[in-house]
Write a protein that holds these residues in place. Structure first.
Motif, PDB file in Angstrom:
ATOM      1  N   ALA A 176       4.608   5.096  12.074  1.00 31.41           N
ATOM      2  CA  ALA A 176       3.959   5.071  13.387  1.00 31.41           C
ATOM      3  C   ALA A 176       2.630   4.358  13.248  1.00 31.41           C
ATOM      4  CB  ALA A 176       3.745   6.492  13.917  1.00 31.41           C
ATOM      5  N   ARG A 177       2.268   3.616  14.278  1.00 32.50           N
ATOM      6  CA  ARG A 177       1.018   2.859  14.289  1.00 32.50           C
ATOM      7  C   ARG A 177       0.197   3.210  15.523  1.00 32.50           C
ATOM      8  NH1 ARG A 177       0.660  -2.092  11.344  1.00 32.50           N
ATOM      9  NH2 ARG A 177       2.462  -2.458   9.980  1.00 32.50           N
ATOM     10  N   PRO A 178      -1.127   3.041  15.450  1.00 30.12           N
ATOM     11  CA  PRO A 178      -1.952   3.255  16.645  1.00 30.12           C
ATOM     12  C   PRO A 178      -1.469   2.355  17.772  1.00 30.12           C
ATOM     13  CG  PRO A 178      -3.332   3.028  14.708  1.00 30.12           C
ATOM     14  CD  PRO A 178      -1.945   2.669  14.281  1.00 30.12           C
ATOM     15  N   PRO A 179      -1.391   2.871  18.981  1.00 30.12           N
ATOM     16  CA  PRO A 179      -0.790   2.086  20.072  1.00 30.12           C
ATOM     17  C   PRO A 179      -1.608   0.900  20.547  1.00 30.12           C
ATOM     18  CG  PRO A 179      -1.617   4.200  20.883  1.00 30.12           C
ATOM     19  CD  PRO A 179      -1.740   4.239  19.389  1.00 30.12           C
ATOM     20  N   ARG A 180      -2.938   0.969  20.446  1.00 27.84           N
ATOM     21  CA  ARG A 180      -3.728  -0.077  21.100  1.00 27.84           C
ATOM     22  C   ARG A 180      -4.876  -0.607  20.248  1.00 27.84           C
ATOM     23  NH1 ARG A 180      -2.303   3.606  24.790  1.00 27.84           N
ATOM     24  NH2 ARG A 180      -4.113   4.906  24.282  1.00 27.84           N
ATOM     25  N   ALA A 181      -4.847  -0.381  18.955  1.00 23.17           N
ATOM     26  CA  ALA A 181      -5.974  -0.826  18.127  1.00 23.17           C
ATOM     27  C   ALA A 181      -5.505  -1.031  16.700  1.00 23.17           C
ATOM     28  CB  ALA A 181      -7.100   0.211  18.168  1.00 23.17           C
ATOM     29  N   GLU A 182      -6.352  -1.720  15.941  1.00 24.41           N
ATOM     30  CA  GLU A 182      -6.074  -1.844  14.522  1.00 24.41           C
ATOM     31  C   GLU A 182      -6.235  -0.481  13.846  1.00 24.41           C
ATOM     32  OE1 GLU A 182      -5.084  -4.486  12.486  1.00 24.41           O
ATOM     33  OE2 GLU A 182      -4.552  -5.237  14.473  1.00 24.41           O
ATOM     34  N   PRO A 183      -5.395  -0.164  12.862  1.00 25.53           N
ATOM     35  CA  PRO A 183      -5.489   1.139  12.212  1.00 25.53           C
ATOM     36  C   PRO A 183      -6.825   1.340  11.502  1.00 25.53           C
ATOM     37  CG  PRO A 183      -3.409   0.052  11.669  1.00 25.53           C
ATOM     38  CD  PRO A 183      -4.266  -0.962  12.345  1.00 25.53           C
ATOM     39  N   ARG A 184      -7.305   2.566  11.545  1.00 25.55           N
ATOM     40  CA  ARG A 184      -8.500   2.931  10.788  1.00 25.55           C
ATOM     41  C   ARG A 184      -8.166   3.087   9.309  1.00 25.55           C
ATOM     42  NH1 ARG A 184     -11.912   7.640  13.415  1.00 25.55           N
ATOM     43  NH2 ARG A 184     -13.389   6.687  11.968  1.00 25.55           N
ATOM     44  N   GLY A 185      -6.908   3.227   8.998  1.00 29.52           N
ATOM     45  CA  GLY A 185      -6.449   3.387   7.628  1.00 29.52           C
ATOM     46  C   GLY A 185      -4.958   3.616   7.630  1.00 29.52           C
ATOM     47  N   THR A 186      -4.387   3.644   6.434  1.00 33.79           N
ATOM     48  CA  THR A 186      -2.945   3.860   6.273  1.00 33.79           C
ATOM     49  C   THR A 186      -2.722   5.100   5.419  1.00 33.79           C
ATOM     50  OG1 THR A 186      -2.380   1.513   6.463  1.00 33.79           O
ATOM     51  CG2 THR A 186      -0.812   2.910   5.295  1.00 33.79           C
ATOM     52  N   ALA A 187      -1.758   5.934   5.822  1.00 30.86           N
ATOM     53  CA  ALA A 187      -1.417   7.138   5.073  1.00 30.86           C
ATOM     54  C   ALA A 187       0.038   7.068   4.632  1.00 30.86           C
ATOM     55  CB  ALA A 187      -1.650   8.385   5.910  1.00 30.86           C
ATOM     56  N   LEU A 188       0.295   7.533   3.407  1.00 29.03           N
ATOM     57  CA  LEU A 188       1.633   7.606   2.837  1.00 29.03           C
ATOM     58  C   LEU A 188       1.964   9.077   2.624  1.00 29.03           C
ATOM     59  CD1 LEU A 188       4.099   6.160   1.507  1.00 29.03           C
ATOM     60  CD2 LEU A 188       2.803   6.203  -0.639  1.00 29.03           C
ATOM     61  N   LEU A 189       3.068   9.551   3.215  1.00 29.29           N
ATOM     62  CA  LEU A 189       3.399  10.969   3.251  1.00 29.29           C
ATOM     63  C   LEU A 189       4.661  11.241   2.447  1.00 29.29           C
ATOM     64  CD1 LEU A 189       1.456  10.459   5.648  1.00 29.29           C
ATOM     65  CD2 LEU A 189       2.766  12.105   6.975  1.00 29.29           C
ATOM     66  N   LEU A 190       4.576  12.188   1.499  1.00 29.40           N
ATOM     67  CA  LEU A 190       5.685  12.506   0.602  1.00 29.40           C
ATOM     68  C   LEU A 190       6.178  13.926   0.842  1.00 29.40           C
ATOM     69  CD1 LEU A 190       4.181  11.191  -2.773  1.00 29.40           C
ATOM     70  CD2 LEU A 190       5.304   9.881  -0.961  1.00 29.40           C
ATOM     71  N   PRO A 191       7.492  14.110   1.063  1.00 32.93           N
ATOM     72  CA  PRO A 191       8.031  15.445   1.351  1.00 32.93           C
ATOM     73  C   PRO A 191       8.230  16.279   0.097  1.00 32.93           C
ATOM     74  CG  PRO A 191       9.792  13.835   1.390  1.00 32.93           C
ATOM     75  CD  PRO A 191       8.514  13.055   1.160  1.00 32.93           C
ATOM     76  N   GLY A 192       8.615  17.533   0.331  1.00 29.46           N
ATOM     77  CA  GLY A 192       8.789  18.485  -0.750  1.00 29.46           C
ATOM     78  C   GLY A 192      10.229  18.628  -1.213  1.00 29.46           C
ATOM     79  N   TYR A 193      10.439  19.618  -2.047  1.00 29.77           N
ATOM     80  CA  TYR A 193      11.743  19.941  -2.636  1.00 29.77           C
ATOM     81  C   TYR A 193      12.742  20.289  -1.530  1.00 29.77           C
ATOM     82  CZ  TYR A 193      14.908  22.314  -5.991  1.00 29.77           C
ATOM     83  OH  TYR A 193      15.980  22.715  -6.773  1.00 29.77           O
ATOM     84  N   THR A 194      13.912  19.668  -1.555  1.00 29.69           N
ATOM     85  CA  THR A 194      14.993  19.775  -0.562  1.00 29.69           C
ATOM     86  C   THR A 194      14.605  19.200   0.794  1.00 29.69           C
ATOM     87  OG1 THR A 194      14.585  21.972   0.442  1.00 29.69           O
ATOM     88  CG2 THR A 194      15.773  21.932  -1.673  1.00 29.69           C
ATOM     89  N   GLY A 195      13.411  18.604   0.912  1.00 28.55           N
ATOM     90  CA  GLY A 195      12.952  18.100   2.192  1.00 28.55           C
ATOM     91  C   GLY A 195      13.226  16.613   2.372  1.00 28.55           C
ATOM     92  N   SER A 196      12.566  16.048   3.379  1.00 29.97           N
ATOM     93  CA  SER A 196      12.735  14.628   3.684  1.00 29.97           C
ATOM     94  C   SER A 196      11.566  14.166   4.537  1.00 29.97           C
ATOM     95  CB  SER A 196      14.053  14.378   4.436  1.00 29.97           C
ATOM     96  OG  SER A 196      14.008  14.950   5.727  1.00 29.97           O
ATOM     97  N   LYS A 197      11.544  12.878   4.812  1.00 28.65           N
ATOM     98  CA  LYS A 197      10.485  12.278   5.622  1.00 28.65           C
ATOM     99  C   LYS A 197      10.377  12.931   6.990  1.00 28.65           C
ATOM    100  CE  LYS A 197      13.741   8.644   6.937  1.00 28.65           C
ATOM    101  NZ  LYS A 197      14.866   9.416   6.348  1.00 28.65           N
ATOM    102  N   GLU A 198      11.501  13.482   7.496  1.00 30.47           N
ATOM    103  CA  GLU A 198      11.488  14.124   8.814  1.00 30.47           C
ATOM    104  C   GLU A 198      10.617  15.376   8.854  1.00 30.47           C
ATOM    105  OE1 GLU A 198      14.597  11.230   8.796  1.00 30.47           O
ATOM    106  OE2 GLU A 198      14.168  12.841   7.363  1.00 30.47           O
ATOM    107  N   ASP A 199      10.243  15.905   7.683  1.00 27.97           N
ATOM    108  CA  ASP A 199       9.343  17.056   7.658  1.00 27.97           C
ATOM    109  C   ASP A 199       7.960  16.709   8.229  1.00 27.97           C
ATOM    110  OD1 ASP A 199      11.362  18.514   6.548  1.00 27.97           O
ATOM    111  OD2 ASP A 199      10.591  18.429   4.507  1.00 27.97           O
TER     112      ASP A 199
END
Length: 279
Positions: free
Chosen positions: A30-53
């Motif tokens: 997902a990206r900010p709708p109307r501006a340049e991003p203030r930064g980028t985040a990378l999100l890692l799920p847990g055991y038995t989980g997934s990106k949908e968490d």
């Protein structure tokens, strides 16, 4: 097992293949709708989980000004993985994270939930230079609690003797979900796509992880420690003590347990964005 509110990317997010030097990983962005991003985040799920968490956090984080990318690690859900357990050694998973960070564009705010937090820590200890900060969500200093160790041991034993479908049915009988009236078919579909070798190897890591808090503190990277008010995987007082040892910013999400990212996604997103804003 975490229960995402949906497995369908909501408006404002998109599914994509994240192509890296170490292979292709399924991702949501997902990206900010109307501006340049203030930064980028990378999100890692847990055991038995997934990106949908993280799916319910993506738009709130984008609205706060951040580009966010949540990934399935190798052998998790929609990311392919080999059959051999050696492919899921913690160092290999950590090197994947470094490649993912390079692919999304550094510097990156790294976020890991539970097992994802310990893999994130391992990546930072290999090379902290790609990261602007580290957020550990419900991820403790060392091995999981004795009760969780017993559960992982039973799961590992079952994975060696049964199919993934048979293990799922057994888990439902032994530990039925609190919301038994809700449709569990998306959770079952996710479970069936996990690589058994990944579950066995990472389960072993969770039950034998050493305390590396002092190593992480010595790196000097800004750290945010987040948890619910209750946690049966790492007791909250243990997480409190870890945060103090790290000199970390600390947030407790009221009304949440081991997965504040699914229990209270908007509150958790607000806490993450506030930490990044302060940097």
């Amino acid at each position: 097992m975490s229960r995402p509110p949906t497995f369908t990317p909501p408006p404002g997010t998109r599914a994509l293949p994240l192509r890296t030097s170490r292979g292709v990983f399924a991702a949501l962005e997902a990206r900010p709708p109307r501006a340049e991003p203030r930064g980028t985040a990378l999100l890692l799920p847990g055991y038995t989980g997934s990106k949908e968490d993280f799916i319910a956090m993506l738009v709130p984080l984008a609205d706060a000004g951040y580009r966010v990318v949540a990934v399935d690690g190798r052998g998790q859900y929609e990311s392919e993985g080999p059959d051999g357990q050696e492919a899921y050694a913690q160092r290999q998973l950590a090197l994947d994270v470094l490649a993912q960070a390079e692919a999304v564009g550094t510097p990156v705010h790294l976020v890991g939930h539970s097992l994802g937090g310990q893999v994130s820590r391992a990546a930072v200890l290999i090379d902290a230079s790609p990261f602007a900060s580290l957020t550990l969500i419900s991820s403790g200093p060392a091995e999981v609690s004795p009760a969780q160790q017993q559960k992982i041991a039973l799961l590992t034993q079952a994975l060696g003797a049964m199919t993934m479908a048979q293990v799922w049915e057994a888990m439902q009988q032994l530990d039925p979900p609190e919301d038994a009236d809700l449709d569990s078919s998306p959770l079952r579909a996710r479970w069936l796509r996990h690589a058994p070798a990944q579950l066995v190897a990472t389960g072993r890591q969770l039950t034998g992880e050493p305390d590396r808090v002092d190593e992480l503190a010595a790196v000097g990277l800004p750290v945010h420690v987040v948890s619910g008010a209750v946690d049966d995987t790492w007791p909250v007082p243990l997480i409190d003590a870890m945060a103090e040892r790290l000199g970390a910013y600390r947030t407790v999400i009221e009304g949440a347990q081991h997965s504040p990212n699914t229990d209270r996604p908007e509150e958790t997103a607000k806490a993450l964005a506030g930490f990044w804003d302060a940097l």
